[in-house]
Write an enzyme that holds these catalytic residues in place. Sequence first.
Site, PDB file in Angstrom:
ATOM      1  N   LYS A 160       0.872  -1.063   0.099  1.00 42.18           N
ATOM      2  CA  LYS A 160      -0.124  -0.005   0.051  1.00 42.18           C
ATOM      3  C   LYS A 160       0.991   1.388  -0.163  1.00 42.18           C
ATOM      4  O   LYS A 160       1.268   1.930   0.907  1.00 42.18           O
ATOM      5  CB  LYS A 160      -1.067  -0.126   1.317  1.00 42.18           C
ATOM      6  CG  LYS A 160      -2.150  -0.884   1.061  1.00 42.18           C
ATOM      7  CD  LYS A 160      -3.211  -0.739   1.963  1.00 42.18           C
ATOM      8  CE  LYS A 160      -4.451  -0.334   1.612  1.00 42.18           C
ATOM      9  NZ  LYS A 160      -5.256  -1.088   0.673  1.00 42.18           N
TER      10      LYS A 160
HETATM   11  C1  LIG Z   1      -6.224  -2.158   0.314  1.00 40.30           C
HETATM   12  C2  LIG Z   1      -6.297  -2.689  -1.092  1.00 40.30           C
HETATM   13  C3  LIG Z   1      -7.027  -3.784  -1.069  1.00 40.30           C
HETATM   14  C4  LIG Z   1      -7.764  -4.430   0.219  1.00 40.30           C
HETATM   15  O1  LIG Z   1      -7.113  -4.898   1.276  1.00 40.30           O
HETATM   16  P1  LIG Z   1      -7.702  -4.999   2.550  1.00 40.30           P
HETATM   17  O2  LIG Z   1      -6.702  -5.470   3.511  1.00 40.30           O
HETATM   18  O3  LIG Z   1      -8.940  -6.036   2.417  1.00 40.30           O
HETATM   19  O4  LIG Z   1      -8.497  -3.879   3.099  1.00 40.30           O
HETATM   20  C5  LIG Z   1      -7.362  -4.525  -2.332  1.00 40.30           C
HETATM   21  N1  LIG Z   1      -6.392  -4.076  -3.469  1.00 40.30           N
HETATM   22  C6  LIG Z   1      -5.706  -3.061  -3.189  1.00 40.30           C
HETATM   23  C7  LIG Z   1      -5.321  -2.519  -4.577  1.00 40.30           C
HETATM   24  C8  LIG Z   1      -5.583  -2.086  -2.020  1.00 40.30           C
HETATM   25  O5  LIG Z   1      -5.063  -1.030  -1.904  1.00 40.30           O
END
Ligand SMILES: *Cc1c(COP(=O)(O)O)cnc(C)c1O
Length: 307
Positions: A160
């Site tokens: 992220k």
């Molecule tokens: C945050 C995110 C998700 C979902 O992740 P969670 O941990 O379930 O919130 C899926 N794909 C992308 C590209 C993300 O940034």
Amino acid sequence: MSFADRDGYIWVDGKLVDWRDAKVHLLTHTLHYGSGVFEGVRAYDTGAMGTCIFRLDDHTNRLFNSAKTIHMTIPFDRATINAAHCQVVRANELKEAYIRPLVYFGSEGMGLRAQELQVHVGIAAWEWPSYMDPEAREKGIKVKLSTYKRQVKNPVSNAKVNGNYVHSIVALTEALEDGFDEALMLDADGYVAEGSGENFFIVKDGKLYSPFLDSCLDGITRKTIIDLAMELKIPFQEKKITVEDVFDADESFFSGTAAEVVPINSLDNQKIGSGLRGPVTEKLQKTYFDQVRGEREANNGWHTFTN
Ligand SMILES: *Cc1c(COP(=O)(O)O)cnc(C)c1O
């Protein structure tokens, strides 16, 4: 109402500051280059036991891992970051909340080199009922097969990291402009990757499938869904999913902390299965909401109470 102009408090570098004072300078490195990391976390009202953050340790661990992929050292330990999440929920008197930690570089330098820059942490929380409208939880959403590919496979793309999201934003914008609710992106090899910020699942003949982690983010909701599926005796397998597999599926849904569990009723205006929320999706969705709202047995370390 702008997110910059609200009452409340935001945790910044170790202390709570007034919401409107949580500002950065224009020459902040991360603002220019996307050189930062973030998380999206949710807290739910569990009734008698109070407000509870779902899988906080997992989110915080991922935040630190994301930072590591860009060689950024977070100047706080995990316990402090966890406690700060609880603190912002309490300070803003939130029963349920979306929590957004952001780790960013300061304005000590404007070139690309980042080693000497100060690392800052901000954590904000606000009430954010599901990012998809409540009707969508039942009826599902219309998804467009994006013309944008998900970024190449490397550790940074699968973390992220702020800069990655320009691709998601463009894919989502394209989908919305074309009258859809969300985008589905393929990976560089043409297999299904994920949504703009959600992991992807299909159901076929009672079995659940999701793409391998080299073409999507390792979502905590995805992991939760897989654990719940195992508990419910729904077989699960990772698979290289083709676009044909999606059209041929009985059911399909997205998962993510912000979007929660959302059925997909069509891809490029072609119905998936019956075009309604399928029974496996419904079961997993209900179990997920029961889990996050504390209505099921607390799973090992999944629940952090904020009070
Ligand atoms: C945050 C995110 C998700 C979902 O992740 P969670 O941990 O379930 O919130 C899926 N794909 C992308 C590209 C993300 O940034």
